[in-house]
Design an enzyme around this catalytic site. Structure first.
Site, short mmCIF file in Angstrom:
data_model
loop_
_atom_site.label_atom_id
_atom_site.label_comp_id
_atom_site.label_asym_id
_atom_site.label_seq_id
_atom_site.Cartn_x
_atom_site.Cartn_y
_atom_site.Cartn_z
N THR A 343 0.76 -1.29 0.05
CA THR A 343 -0.01 0.10 0.08
C THR A 343 0.91 1.22 -0.14
O THR A 343 2.00 1.08 0.66
CB THR A 343 -1.08 0.10 1.27
OG1 THR A 343 -1.82 1.46 1.27
CG2 THR A 343 -0.18 0.03 2.43
N HIS A 396 2.53 -11.50 14.55
CA HIS A 396 3.67 -11.73 15.26
C HIS A 396 3.03 -13.41 16.01
O HIS A 396 4.08 -14.17 16.37
CB HIS A 396 3.41 -10.89 16.49
CG HIS A 396 4.99 -10.94 17.10
ND1 HIS A 396 5.99 -11.68 16.83
CD2 HIS A 396 5.49 -9.94 18.06
CE1 HIS A 396 7.04 -11.62 17.64
NE2 HIS A 396 6.88 -10.44 18.21
#
Length: 425
Positions: A343, A396
């Site tokens: 993006t 994560h």
């Protein structure tokens, strides 16, 4: 008479919203004429007439939510304005009727007052199909159901909870607070501050829901670095004219970033994966989503097999997808899938940001504005260089911090040495 039904639109789409009817009841249409636009979570779809005839009735109005296979209108065979004689009536009869004096039209009886609907289908609230079905079965109005969803969408559990709450004794209604006084204007008079209330489009509501889900379900973290864009800008300056002359497309920044991302993903395959229950699905292909700002919100069309494409093919694919996004002509196949997303907030002047994951993907790269900044070349020299901050947001749960940092460093190194992209790609 034939029914106009909502067509199947892909496995991930079960319902849509009637955006607008392009014809009115009584209008004559030909086979293939577009009757209405249907807004879904991802794209707008045009529904066309399967045969010629007259639009007899519009069953579902603009703004209503409809499900796959549901009847939204009826079409009668023949031509004409819908209220005249049938097309098969003999011509002599028509002439006879034309010669006779027209009878005085009777005064139509007053329209009966419609009874309150038992179901919640006419509700202005957005609800899942299962919630609407349960509300119909229990005679519950969706407008009365309190939603726990951040964007107000009603789900089956909300209807169940409402039914339980309705059975419990209710406390006497609290006294409504007094309305806030209008702000005093100069001279002691009051005025009402103007506001405008707009209903969120289905796509905007879906974007809002998915962004909230991404933050609630993923252990999202962001790491940053910066790229010296000097080498890339030098290549573009030297090669852009010949590149455009040969390929009929401009040499932009996105092809460099796409190539760099693919090279880094090959070194760190976990970032090109997704979580499926307790499994990690490692993808051995590279379908790169490119976020594009359209009128109704951000969409992420996908450049397929980016690792097999050259710079010109990547630039042409991105330009084509961006054009479709802005003209609202993207197909579902343009949006489905994708293994990693890029993006570019820099096109709007963003200097630094933390992009949100495009779930179920586990990584997204954010590009930002190129800005001249003083950079230490060595212990004695400083130069103004075109610098860009880049950000990697990652999940994560399956990506360690060290892995994310090394991935971003790899992207930086490939971009600062553009010739290496030809080898890495």
């Amino acid at each position: 008479m034939s029914e106009i039904k909502v067509p199947a639109m892909g496995e991930s789409i079960t319902e849509g919203t009637v955006s607008r009817w392009l014809v009115k009841e009584g209008d004559t249409v030909n086979q293939g004429d577009v009757l209405l636009e249907l807004e879904t979570d991802k794209v707008n779809i045009e529904i066309s007439a399967e045969e010629s005839g007259v639009l007899e009735k519009i069953v579902r109005q603009e703004g209503e939510t409809v499900e796959i296979g549901e009847t939204i209108g009826t079409l009668s065979a023949g031509t004409g304005g819908g209220s005249g004689a049938p097309a098969s009536q003999p011509a002599a009869t028509e002439q006879k009727q034309a010669a006779a004096p027209a009878p005085e039209a009777p005064t139509p009886p007053p329209a009966p007052v419609a009874a309150a609907p038992e179901s919640s289908d006419s509700s202005s609230k957005t609800a899942s199909p299962s919630a609407r079905k349960l509300a119909r079965e229990r005679g519950i109005e969706l407008d009365q159901v309190q939603s726990k969803d951040p964007i107000g969408r009603v789900y089956q559990d909300d209807v169940k909870t409402h039914n339980t709450q309705a059975a419990a004794p209710t406390a006497p209604p609290a006294k409504a607070p007094a309305a806030a006084p209008s702000a005093p204007a100069a001279g002691g008079s009051t005025y009402t501050k103007p506001v405008e209330r707009q209903r969120m489009s289905r796509r905007r509501a879906t974007i809002a829901k998915r962004l909230v889900e991404a933050q609630q379900t993923a252990a999202m973290l962001t790491t940053f670095n910066e790229v010296d864009m000097t080498a890339i800008m030098d290549v573009r300056k030297r090669r852009k004219d010949k590149f455009k002359e040969k390929h009929e497309i401009n040499l932009g920044f996105m092809s460099f970033f796409t190539k760099a991302v693919v090279g880094a993903l090959k070194k760190f395959p976990t970032i090109n994966a997704e979580i499926d229950g307790e499994d990690v699905v490692l993808k051995k292909y590279y379908d790169i989503g490119i976020a594009v700002s359209a009128k109704e919100g951000l969409v992420v069309p996908v450049v397929r097999d980016a690792d097999r494409l050259g710079f010109a093919e990547i630039e042409k694919s991105i330009a084509d997808l961006a054009s479709k996004a802005r003209s609202n002509t993207l197909a579902l196949s343009d949006l489905q899938g994708g293994t990693f997303t890029i993006t570019n907030g820099g096109t709007f002047g963003s200097l630094l940001s933390t992009p949100i994951l495009n779930t179920p993907q586990v990584g997204i790269l954010g590009m930002h504005k190129i800005q001249l900044r003083p950079v230490a070349i060595d212990a004695e020299r400083m130069e103004n260089r075109p610098m860009m901050y880049i950000a990697l947001s990652y999940d994560h749960r399956i990506i360690d911090g060290s892995e994310a940092v090394r991935f971003l460093v790899t992207v930086k190194e490939l971009l600062e040495d553009p010739e290496s992209l030809l080898i890495e790609g």
